[in-house]
Design an enzyme around this catalytic site. Structure first.
Site, PDB file in Angstrom:
ATOM      1  N   HIS A  39      67.861 -79.919 -81.958  1.00 40.93           N
ATOM      2  CA  HIS A  39      67.720 -79.158 -80.719  1.00 40.93           C
ATOM      3  C   HIS A  39      66.775 -78.010 -80.998  1.00 40.93           C
ATOM      4  O   HIS A  39      67.031 -77.180 -81.861  1.00 40.93           O
ATOM      5  CB  HIS A  39      69.068 -78.634 -80.222  1.00 40.93           C
ATOM      6  N   CYS A  40      65.659 -77.962 -80.284  1.00 33.83           N
ATOM      7  CA  CYS A  40      64.636 -76.949 -80.524  1.00 33.83           C
ATOM      8  C   CYS A  40      64.864 -75.756 -79.600  1.00 33.83           C
ATOM      9  O   CYS A  40      64.770 -75.890 -78.378  1.00 33.83           O
ATOM     10  CB  CYS A  40      63.249 -77.545 -80.281  1.00 33.83           C
TER      11      CYS A  40
END
Length: 201
Positions: A39-40
């Site tokens: 998850h960025c």
């Protein structure tokens, strides 16, 4: 094939796909993502099968811009440093104040030095990220898959055998045959298919 629903969201997403075991649940988005990498927080979304190409392109563009800006700033600093004279005397707080006073008179030089430092820091951060993303794409795995593999190998190993395990796994990824690596890159980084055109009669 996915045999049962996700433990966290009870979703059956991807149960019909061949690679359904590569779907992972994101704790931030609260949904299952195909071939989830991570998850960025900067892009505010999960990086997975559908947007891994965009993530790599953002990293490569940022890397290119940092290199270009570092080069331009370094050229300006090099050019201006020919006429710039450092203050005389012993180095200390007074010398530093005189240096800041001289730099405040030449704002182009001061900004170029600041830009060089910031671009160098960006290179130190973005370069390894882009390299790691391309290495994972070369091997055809995601971050989650890589870490699952490492965890499964660490379970039965004592502390002395753990040293160098990640490096050995990285060497295995690098030593993938060239044709297979290029095919993995093409599969993961290929542009998406254009949407089908609807013909209205």
């Amino acid at each position: 094939m996915r045999k049962r629903p996700c433990d966290k969201c009870m979703s059956l997403s991807g149960w019909e796909e061949e690679e359904s075991d590569r779907w992972h649940h994101c704790g931030v988005c609260k949904r299952c993502v195909p071939r989830m990498d991570h998850h960025c927080p900067w892009l505010n979304q999960c990086i997975g099968r559908d947007n891994y190409r965009d993530y790599v392109l953002v990293l490569l563009v940022f890397l290119y811009c940092s290199i270009w800006m570092l080069g331009m700033s370094a050229l300006i600093v090099f050019d201006k440093s020919k006429t710039f004279e450092l203050p005389a005397g012993p180095k200390g707080l007074l010398w530093f104040q005189q240096l800041l006073h001289l730099l405040s008179r030449d704002l182009v030089l001061a900004r170029s030095i600041l830009m060089s430092v910031l671009c160098f820091i960006a290179l130190l951060i973005c370069g390894p990220l882009a390299g790691w993303a391309l290495l994972l794409a070369w091997a055809g795995v995601s971050n989650v898959d890589f870490m699952k593999n490492i965890r499964s190998k660490l379970q039965g190993v004592d502390k002395t055998g753990r040293r160098g395990l990640i490096l050995r796994e990285m060497r295995k990824m690098i030593s993938i045959p060239t044709r297979q690596g290029i095919n993995n890159l093409k599969e993961i980084l290929a542009p998406p298919d254009p949407p089908a055109r609807r013909v209205i009669i």
